[in-house]
Design a protein around this motif. Sequence first.
Motif, PDB file in Angstrom:
ATOM      1  N   LEU A 174      95.083  42.843  37.290  1.00  0.00           N
ATOM      2  CA  LEU A 174      95.917  42.658  38.484  1.00  0.00           C
ATOM      3  C   LEU A 174      96.506  41.248  38.517  1.00  0.00           C
ATOM      4  N   ALA A 175      95.727  40.270  38.088  1.00  0.00           N
ATOM      5  CA  ALA A 175      96.245  38.895  38.020  1.00  0.00           C
ATOM      6  C   ALA A 175      97.396  38.811  37.024  1.00  0.00           C
ATOM      7  N   MET A 176      97.246  39.494  35.897  1.00  0.00           N
ATOM      8  CA  MET A 176      98.338  39.539  34.916  1.00  0.00           C
ATOM      9  C   MET A 176      99.572  40.205  35.510  1.00  0.00           C
ATOM     10  N   ALA A 177      99.373  41.294  36.254  1.00  0.00           N
ATOM     11  CA  ALA A 177     100.502  41.986  36.882  1.00  0.00           C
ATOM     12  C   ALA A 177     101.227  41.066  37.863  1.00  0.00           C
ATOM     13  N   ALA A 178     100.446  40.285  38.632  1.00  0.00           N
ATOM     14  CA  ALA A 178     101.045  39.336  39.568  1.00  0.00           C
ATOM     15  C   ALA A 178     101.861  38.277  38.834  1.00  0.00           C
ATOM     16  N   VAL A 179     101.320  37.800  37.713  1.00  0.00           N
ATOM     17  CA  VAL A 179     102.040  36.802  36.911  1.00  0.00           C
ATOM     18  C   VAL A 179     103.321  37.412  36.336  1.00  0.00           C
ATOM     19  N   TYR A 180     103.279  38.671  35.927  1.00  0.00           N
ATOM     20  CA  TYR A 180     104.484  39.357  35.451  1.00  0.00           C
ATOM     21  C   TYR A 180     105.552  39.392  36.545  1.00  0.00           C
TER      22      TYR A 180
END
Length: 426
Positions: A174-180
Motif C-alpha cells: 500500500l505504501a508503494m501504491a501511495a508512492v506511485y
Amino acid sequence: MKKNRKFVYIGQIAGSMILGSLGAVVLSVAAGDGMPELSYLFMGCLFYGPFLCYPFFLTAYEVYLLISRMYSRTRQKAEEMSGEAAVIRQPDPLFYDFYVMLLAFFYELLYLFLGKSISFRADWQEQLINAEMHAPIYTGSVLTILVIACVALTGFLILKVSDASKTPPLVTVLAMAAVYLGGALLVIFTWQVYADWMDLYLVLVPLNYFLITARMILVKMDEYREDPERSSKIDSVPFLGTVNHLLKEAKRWPAAALLLMWPLLGILILILLLFGQAPDAVIKAFTETSDFRLSAQTAPPNVMVDEHYLCTVAAGGDKRIVHPIRRGIRHGHEVTVNRQLCIANAFEQILEERTPELHRRVRHFYDTYGFPVARMIRKRWIADLVYLLMKPLEWFFVIVLYLTEVHPEDRIALQYTGKGLQDFAG
C-alpha cells in the motif's frame, strides 16, 4: 561508509561551484568579452553553481546509487546460487533522499515563481499583470491534490524508515501504491507547466523521485523474509490466505502496488467527497486553468504597464454588462475591445489632434493614476462597477465626438484596428 558519503556530498557542492565558475568563463569568452572579472566569477560560483549545476550533481549521484543497488542485488543472487558468502550491501542513505527531494521542490517553486512568474492563487478568470501566469492547479481542487501528495509522502516515509521483514507485506505494498500515486501526480504537473527547452530543469524533479522510488522498492524486496509459521496461520483464513499467497513473494510487490493504486485513489476521492470536493476534482485541477498544456480555459489578456484601465474592464467584466465586441491591437499586443473603450480612445485622439497641450496634461494624469486603478481591477464585479461609473464620461465623450466629427462612428469603429481614417482617404 558515512565518512565516504560526507566526502561525496562536499564534492558535489565544490564541483558545482567550480563548474559554475567555468561556465561564467565560457559565457564571457563566447560573448567576446575575454576573461571575466572577479565579480563575474564570483557570481558564477554562487549563482550558476548552486542553481544550475548542483541539481545535476544530485541527480547523477541518485543514478549511481540506483545502479549500485541493482549491481549489488545481481551479485547477491549470483553468490547465493553458487553457495559463496553473501556480499555485504551498502546501507541505503536515510536522509540524503529527503534532502534531494526537498531541495528539488524548493528549486521548482523558485523557478515557477521567479522564472515563469506563476501566481498560484490566481485562477484563470482573474486579470493578471504583464508576464504573470495563472495558477497551474485550479484552486477549487487544491485540497484533492494536497491530500494525494500527503498520502504519497506518508507512503514514502513508510518505505524509507520501516523494515520490510517486520512490516506486514500489505502495508508495504500500500505504501508503494501511495508512492506511485505521487509519482503520477508529479508527472502530470510537470507536463502541465512544461513549455520549452528551458523547462528541462523541471524534469529533474520527477526523475529524482522515480530514481529514489525504484531504489526504495529494491531495498524493501531485499529486506523481506517470509515467516513460514505466521504464513500457515494466515492461510487458514480463505481471503487472507489468497492475499498472502500473492504477496509472500516480494518480486510481485511492484505489480501488486500498481493494481492497488487505483482502489486507493478511489477511496481517497470518496473521502474527499465528504469535504465538498467534486468526483472529477483531480481532472479539474489541471483543466480548469489557462496558460498551460492541459488547460481548457482562456483567460482575459494580462494588463500591460502601458495598458488603459478600460482594457481591463472590457476583458475582465461580465460580458452581459461590459459588452465586449471584438479583439484589438494596442502597443503590439492583443486586447479585448468594447464600445466604451473605443469611444474613450477616439476622444483622446480628438484631444491629441486639436488641443495637444490639454492632451499632454490629460495623458500625464492618466499615466500617474490610470495604471494603479487598473491594478486594482482584479475581480469581475470591480470591472463591472468601473464600467458603470465610466458611463457618464462615455456619454460626454460621445457628445464631443458628434459635435466635432463629420463621421464620428467611423473614427470609433477604427479604434484598436491598426488603421486610421487616412488609410481610407482617396
